[in-house]
Scaffold this active site. Sequence first.
Site, short mmCIF file in Angstrom:
data_model
loop_
_atom_site.label_atom_id
_atom_site.label_comp_id
_atom_site.label_asym_id
_atom_site.label_seq_id
_atom_site.Cartn_x
_atom_site.Cartn_y
_atom_site.Cartn_z
N ASP A 10 0.86 -1.18 0.00
CA ASP A 10 0.00 0.00 0.00
C ASP A 10 0.90 1.24 0.00
O ASP A 10 1.63 1.47 0.96
CB ASP A 10 -0.87 -0.05 1.26
N ASN A 24 -5.86 12.62 -11.41
CA ASN A 24 -6.55 13.15 -12.59
C ASN A 24 -6.26 14.65 -12.63
O ASN A 24 -5.71 15.21 -11.69
CB ASN A 24 -8.05 12.84 -12.54
N ASP A 34 -5.35 7.07 -6.42
CA ASP A 34 -5.68 8.48 -6.16
C ASP A 34 -6.64 8.58 -4.97
O ASP A 34 -6.42 9.36 -4.03
CB ASP A 34 -6.29 9.09 -7.42
#
Length: 167
Positions: A10, A24, A34
């Site tokens: 992770d 993005n 994200d």
Amino acid sequence: MARVEVVRGDITREAVDAIVNAANSSLRGGGGVDGAIHWAAGPRLKEAGAALAPCHPGDAVATPAFDLDPPVRHVIHTVGPVWRGGAAGEAALLASCYRRSLEVADSLGARSVAFPAISTGIFGYPPDQAARIAVDTVRSVSTQVELIRLVAYDRPAYDLLTAALDV
């Protein structure tokens, strides 16, 4: 020359100076890595990202890491290309994500950086090609970063990154 290693795990749990977010262009969070980074860093990350947006594909910008555990001090947001079949400059944009992220890391004084597999989720970049570009690019960039960690979320990504690193 930076040491490059591949780990499985992770990215929000990495003990590095900076983690890279596969963002993005709005820098306000989304899905996949994200969303995980935004959740771990807390709501101030969304506000800080929105103030810097838009971020264009291939570019990178940094924010504080907010609620991420130390030693993480920075989140470097980069926007990868959406896969359109490979003939729309995707490879150059993906390489630029890694290069620009390391340039931003240098400007911040970061000595260790963790990267996710950029553009391989919802953006659809073929993971085998993305792994090769990631490894080739981070190996070729002149940087003050001492440790570059490529973080694979799952076993297939780990295997692809490891194979690319071993070439």
